[in-house]
Design a protein around this motif. Structure first.
Motif, PDB file in Angstrom:
ATOM      1  N   HIS A  53     -10.835  -5.440  -0.330  1.00  0.00           N
ATOM      2  CA  HIS A  53      -9.596  -4.681   0.262  1.00  0.00           C
ATOM      3  C   HIS A  53      -9.412  -2.999  -0.149  1.00  0.00           C
ATOM      4  O   HIS A  53      -8.616  -2.573  -1.077  1.00  0.00           O
ATOM      5  CB  HIS A  53      -8.432  -5.611   0.463  1.00  0.00           C
ATOM      6  CG  HIS A  53      -7.396  -4.617   1.488  1.00  0.00           C
ATOM      7  ND1 HIS A  53      -6.885  -5.592   1.842  1.00  0.00           N
ATOM      8  CD2 HIS A  53      -6.229  -3.825   1.293  1.00  0.00           C
ATOM      9  CE1 HIS A  53      -6.242  -4.691   2.892  1.00  0.00           C
ATOM     10  NE2 HIS A  53      -5.301  -4.131   2.013  1.00  0.00           N
ATOM     11  N   ARG A  54     -10.486  -2.006   0.297  1.00  0.00           N
ATOM     12  CA  ARG A  54     -10.178  -0.399  -0.109  1.00  0.00           C
ATOM     13  C   ARG A  54      -9.925   0.217   1.238  1.00  0.00           C
ATOM     14  O   ARG A  54      -9.190   1.318   0.681  1.00  0.00           O
ATOM     15  CB  ARG A  54     -12.285   0.065   0.215  1.00  0.00           C
ATOM     16  CG  ARG A  54     -12.460  -1.178  -0.988  1.00  0.00           C
ATOM     17  CD  ARG A  54     -14.136  -0.635  -1.529  1.00  0.00           C
ATOM     18  NE  ARG A  54     -14.686  -1.513  -2.262  1.00  0.00           N
ATOM     19  CZ  ARG A  54     -15.965  -1.619  -2.548  1.00  0.00           C
ATOM     20  NH1 ARG A  54     -16.217  -1.059  -1.843  1.00  0.00           N
ATOM     21  NH2 ARG A  54     -16.304  -2.387  -3.429  1.00  0.00           N
ATOM     22  N   THR A  55      -9.110  -0.040   1.720  1.00  0.00           N
ATOM     23  CA  THR A  55      -8.385   1.028   2.274  1.00  0.00           C
ATOM     24  C   THR A  55      -6.897   1.257   2.382  1.00  0.00           C
ATOM     25  O   THR A  55      -6.312   0.358   1.822  1.00  0.00           O
ATOM     26  CB  THR A  55      -8.236   0.029   4.485  1.00  0.00           C
ATOM     27  OG1 THR A  55      -7.648   1.460   5.011  1.00  0.00           O
ATOM     28  CG2 THR A  55      -7.388  -0.227   3.781  1.00  0.00           C
ATOM     29  N   ASP A  56      -6.523   2.808   2.691  1.00  0.00           N
ATOM     30  CA  ASP A  56      -5.582   2.648   2.332  1.00  0.00           C
ATOM     31  C   ASP A  56      -3.806   2.631   3.701  1.00  0.00           C
ATOM     32  O   ASP A  56      -2.880   2.887   3.215  1.00  0.00           O
ATOM     33  CB  ASP A  56      -5.015   4.211   1.938  1.00  0.00           C
ATOM     34  CG  ASP A  56      -5.455   4.935   2.643  1.00  0.00           C
ATOM     35  OD1 ASP A  56      -5.761   5.249   4.075  1.00  0.00           O
ATOM     36  OD2 ASP A  56      -5.702   6.013   3.035  1.00  0.00           O
ATOM     37  N   LEU A  57      -4.962   2.603   4.935  1.00  0.00           N
ATOM     38  CA  LEU A  57      -3.790   1.947   5.870  1.00  0.00           C
ATOM     39  C   LEU A  57      -3.215   3.025   6.004  1.00  0.00           C
ATOM     40  O   LEU A  57      -2.008   2.991   6.828  1.00  0.00           O
ATOM     41  CB  LEU A  57      -3.029   0.810   5.552  1.00  0.00           C
ATOM     42  CG  LEU A  57      -3.889  -0.295   4.868  1.00  0.00           C
ATOM     43  CD1 LEU A  57      -2.446  -1.940   4.535  1.00  0.00           C
ATOM     44  CD2 LEU A  57      -4.451  -1.555   6.638  1.00  0.00           C
ATOM     45  N   ARG A  60       0.796  -0.786   0.118  1.00  0.00           N
ATOM     46  CA  ARG A  60      -0.166   0.172  -0.198  1.00  0.00           C
ATOM     47  C   ARG A  60       0.936   1.191  -0.100  1.00  0.00           C
ATOM     48  O   ARG A  60       0.969   2.184  -0.900  1.00  0.00           O
ATOM     49  CB  ARG A  60      -0.694   0.112   1.093  1.00  0.00           C
ATOM     50  CG  ARG A  60      -1.805  -1.184   1.131  1.00  0.00           C
ATOM     51  CD  ARG A  60      -3.719  -0.949  -0.055  1.00  0.00           C
ATOM     52  NE  ARG A  60      -4.168  -1.693  -0.106  1.00  0.00           N
ATOM     53  CZ  ARG A  60      -5.205  -1.574  -1.418  1.00  0.00           C
ATOM     54  NH1 ARG A  60      -5.076  -0.723  -1.854  1.00  0.00           N
ATOM     55  NH2 ARG A  60      -5.578  -2.809  -0.950  1.00  0.00           N
ATOM     56  N   GLU A  67      -2.878   5.227   8.416  1.00  0.00           N
ATOM     57  CA  GLU A  67      -2.031   5.746   9.935  1.00  0.00           C
ATOM     58  C   GLU A  67      -1.179   4.898  10.161  1.00  0.00           C
ATOM     59  O   GLU A  67      -0.402   4.745  11.023  1.00  0.00           O
ATOM     60  CB  GLU A  67      -3.344   5.831  10.796  1.00  0.00           C
ATOM     61  CG  GLU A  67      -4.077   7.034  10.547  1.00  0.00           C
ATOM     62  CD  GLU A  67      -3.273   8.076  10.643  1.00  0.00           C
ATOM     63  OE1 GLU A  67      -2.790   8.629  11.687  1.00  0.00           O
ATOM     64  OE2 GLU A  67      -3.469   9.145   9.553  1.00  0.00           O
ATOM     65  N   GLN A  68      -1.714   3.014   9.485  1.00  0.00           N
ATOM     66  CA  GLN A  68      -0.519   2.150   9.497  1.00  0.00           C
ATOM     67  C   GLN A  68       0.951   2.793   9.308  1.00  0.00           C
ATOM     68  O   GLN A  68       1.581   1.924   9.469  1.00  0.00           O
ATOM     69  CB  GLN A  68      -1.284   1.151   9.373  1.00  0.00           C
ATOM     70  CG  GLN A  68      -2.571   0.410  11.047  1.00  0.00           C
ATOM     71  CD  GLN A  68      -3.605   1.033   9.902  1.00  0.00           C
ATOM     72  OE1 GLN A  68      -4.254   2.172   8.863  1.00  0.00           O
ATOM     73  NE2 GLN A  68      -4.972   0.360   9.795  1.00  0.00           N
ATOM     74  N   ARG A  69       0.351   3.144   8.040  1.00  0.00           N
ATOM     75  CA  ARG A  69       1.890   3.603   7.138  1.00  0.00           C
ATOM     76  C   ARG A  69       3.111   4.074   7.920  1.00  0.00           C
ATOM     77  O   ARG A  69       4.113   4.388   7.426  1.00  0.00           O
ATOM     78  CB  ARG A  69       1.332   3.712   5.831  1.00  0.00           C
ATOM     79  CG  ARG A  69       0.524   2.666   5.133  1.00  0.00           C
ATOM     80  CD  ARG A  69       0.580   2.797   4.116  1.00  0.00           C
ATOM     81  NE  ARG A  69       0.642   4.213   3.134  1.00  0.00           N
ATOM     82  CZ  ARG A  69       0.052   5.013   2.421  1.00  0.00           C
ATOM     83  NH1 ARG A  69      -1.507   4.635   2.212  1.00  0.00           N
ATOM     84  NH2 ARG A  69       0.190   6.028   1.723  1.00  0.00           N
TER      85      ARG A  69
END
Length: 83
Positions: free
Chosen positions: A61-65, A46, A67-69
């Motif tokens: 799987h539509r999230t860009d993640l 991502r 905050e985790q990235r």
């Protein structure tokens, strides 16, 4: 593509005569580093803005993640500027 565009603009030399350098090695370095530091594959992909090839998986799987990235990218930045 931003890094590739920069390399072309500054005419960065390549090992291949008559060609400019590409960002592929930089991408590969990031993937190796992220794996070695325990980051999940999906998170790293991502961050590279790669698309999910499997259409069914992509649909779910539509999230860009984002905050985790963020911590991963801050650690990668420190790694790049440390080297």
């Amino acid at each position: 593509m931003t890094l590739t565009a920069l390399l072309r603009r500054v005419k960065a030399a390549s090992d291949t005569p008559g060609r400019f350098a590409t960002a592929h090695g930089f991408r590969r370095s990031f993937r190796d580093w992220s794996s070695e530091h325990g980051y999940a594959r999906d998170l790293a992909e991502r961050a590279l803005a790669d698309t999910v090839a499997n259409k069914v998986e992509a649909a779910y799987h539509r999230t860009d993640l984002l905050e985790q990235r963020r911590p991963m990218m801050e650690a990668w930045t420190a790694q790049v500027f440390q080297s």
